[in-house]
Write an enzyme that holds these catalytic residues in place. Structure first.
Site, PDB file in Angstrom:
ATOM      1  N   CYS A  19       0.862  -1.184   0.000  1.00 51.70           N
ATOM      2  CA  CYS A  19       0.000   0.000   0.000  1.00 51.70           C
ATOM      3  C   CYS A  19       0.902   1.239   0.000  1.00 51.70           C
ATOM      4  CB  CYS A  19      -0.987  -0.025   1.165  1.00 51.70           C
ATOM      5  SG  CYS A  19      -0.247   0.021   2.805  1.00 51.70           S
ATOM      6  N   ASN A  22       2.223   1.471   4.424  1.00 55.73           N
ATOM      7  CA  ASN A  22       2.500   0.199   5.131  1.00 55.73           C
ATOM      8  C   ASN A  22       2.188   0.301   6.628  1.00 55.73           C
ATOM      9  OD1 ASN A  22       5.333  -2.068   5.696  1.00 55.73           O
ATOM     10  ND2 ASN A  22       3.232  -2.582   5.219  1.00 55.73           N
ATOM     11  N   CYS A  24      -1.490   0.838   7.411  1.00 56.61           N
ATOM     12  CA  CYS A  24      -2.931   0.574   7.512  1.00 56.61           C
ATOM     13  C   CYS A  24      -3.318  -0.664   6.704  1.00 56.61           C
ATOM     14  CB  CYS A  24      -3.739   1.782   7.058  1.00 56.61           C
ATOM     15  SG  CYS A  24      -3.537   3.250   8.103  1.00 56.61           S
ATOM     16  N   ARG A  25      -3.458  -0.508   5.393  1.00 58.75           N
ATOM     17  CA  ARG A  25      -4.030  -1.584   4.580  1.00 58.75           C
ATOM     18  C   ARG A  25      -3.132  -2.807   4.427  1.00 58.75           C
ATOM     19  NH1 ARG A  25      -5.090   2.147  -0.411  1.00 58.75           N
ATOM     20  NH2 ARG A  25      -3.100   2.922   0.430  1.00 58.75           N
ATOM     21  N   SER A  26      -1.857  -2.594   4.052  1.00 53.89           N
ATOM     22  CA  SER A  26      -1.043  -3.784   3.750  1.00 53.89           C
ATOM     23  C   SER A  26      -0.617  -4.584   4.979  1.00 53.89           C
ATOM     24  CB  SER A  26       0.152  -3.438   2.850  1.00 53.89           C
ATOM     25  OG  SER A  26       1.053  -2.548   3.454  1.00 53.89           O
ATOM     26  N   ASP A 133      -8.364   4.020   1.310  1.00 53.26           N
ATOM     27  CA  ASP A 133      -7.323   4.186   2.326  1.00 53.26           C
ATOM     28  C   ASP A 133      -7.921   4.735   3.622  1.00 53.26           C
ATOM     29  OD1 ASP A 133      -5.091   4.695   3.830  1.00 53.26           O
ATOM     30  OD2 ASP A 133      -3.922   5.447   2.127  1.00 53.26           O
TER      31      ASP A 133
HETATM   32  P1  4NP Z   1      -1.790   2.874   4.074  1.00 56.25           P
HETATM   33  O1  4NP Z   1      -2.338   4.280   4.609  1.00 56.25           O
HETATM   34  O2  4NP Z   1      -1.233   3.111   2.699  1.00 56.25           O
HETATM   35  O3  4NP Z   1      -3.001   1.987   4.025  1.00 56.25           O
HETATM   36  O4  4NP Z   1      -0.749   2.434   5.074  1.00 56.25           O
HETATM   37  C1  4NP Z   1      -1.541   5.430   4.657  1.00 56.25           C
HETATM   38  C2  4NP Z   1      -0.752   5.684   5.753  1.00 56.25           C
HETATM   39  C3  4NP Z   1       0.007   6.832   5.823  1.00 56.25           C
HETATM   40  C4  4NP Z   1      -0.025   7.737   4.778  1.00 56.25           C
HETATM   41  C5  4NP Z   1      -0.798   7.488   3.678  1.00 56.25           C
HETATM   42  C6  4NP Z   1      -1.554   6.329   3.620  1.00 56.25           C
HETATM   43  N1  4NP Z   1       0.716   8.933   4.852  1.00 56.25           N
HETATM   44  O5  4NP Z   1       0.574   9.777   3.938  1.00 56.25           O
HETATM   45  O6  4NP Z   1       1.490   9.136   5.798  1.00 56.25           O
END
Ligand code: 4NP
Length: 159
Positions: A19, A22, A24-26, A133
């Site tokens: 994702c 790294n 939340c989703r993955s 997300d």
């Molecule tokens: P993820 O979510 O891709 O599902 O881990 C996010 C976590 C942090 C950020 C973006 C998406 N960020 O911009 O810091």
């Protein structure tokens, strides 16, 4: 690790889920897929990574960790890392959480590498191409439910 055959129908020995951050989703998908694979008796290595480097070394997002724990997935010990070109050789299949992740992954594909990179959400059968997300939507439980459905679809294909 990587198997030697180039048969595209061969079951992957290793899967990387990717994702953006790294956190939340993955990492959630990593834990859910591990649990589903174990339940199905499938010995496949699973890891996760982000395309971005903002959270490298950090634990998953607190609200994601809580939503996962509510459904008995423990993601607290996972630590974020950034995908690297070497991952294309390390893994047999790479799954992207959304189309922009897919584009960012393809942008670092080493020349000559043919590792399949696919969207993860369509495996859910929901008709969605992205796991929305939760870092931006706030819907951590919804992301988890879609991750679970996608993992179920993937397991069905692997059996
Ligand atoms: P993820 O979510 O891709 O599902 O881990 C996010 C976590 C942090 C950020 C973006 C998406 N960020 O911009 O810091």
């Amino acid at each position: 690790m990587t198997h030697s055959t180039t048969d595209p129908t061969a079951r992957p020995a290793s899967i990387l889920i990717v994702c953006l951050g790294n956190i939340c989703r993955s990492p959630t998908a990593e834990a859910v897929l591990r649990a589903r694979l174990a339940a199905a008796g499938l010995d496949i290595e699973v890891d996760s990574a982000g395309t971005g480097d903002w959270h490298v070394g950090e634990a998953p997002h607190v609200e994601m960790t809580e939503a996962a724990a509510a459904k008995d997935y423990d993601i607290a010990a996972l630590r974020a890392r950034q995908i690297a070109p070497a991952d294309f050789a390390r893994f047999d299949l790479i799954l992207a959480a959304d189309p922009s992740n897919l584009r960012d992954i393809e942008a670092i594909r080493p020349a000559g590498n043919t590792t399949p990179v696919m969207l993860f959400a369509p495996l859910s059968g929901s008709g969605q191409d992205a796991i929305p997300d939760p870092y931006f939507t706030g819907d951590f439980a919804g992301a988890l439910a879609l991750v679970e459905a996608a993992c179920d679809g993937l397991i069905a294909q692997l059996q």
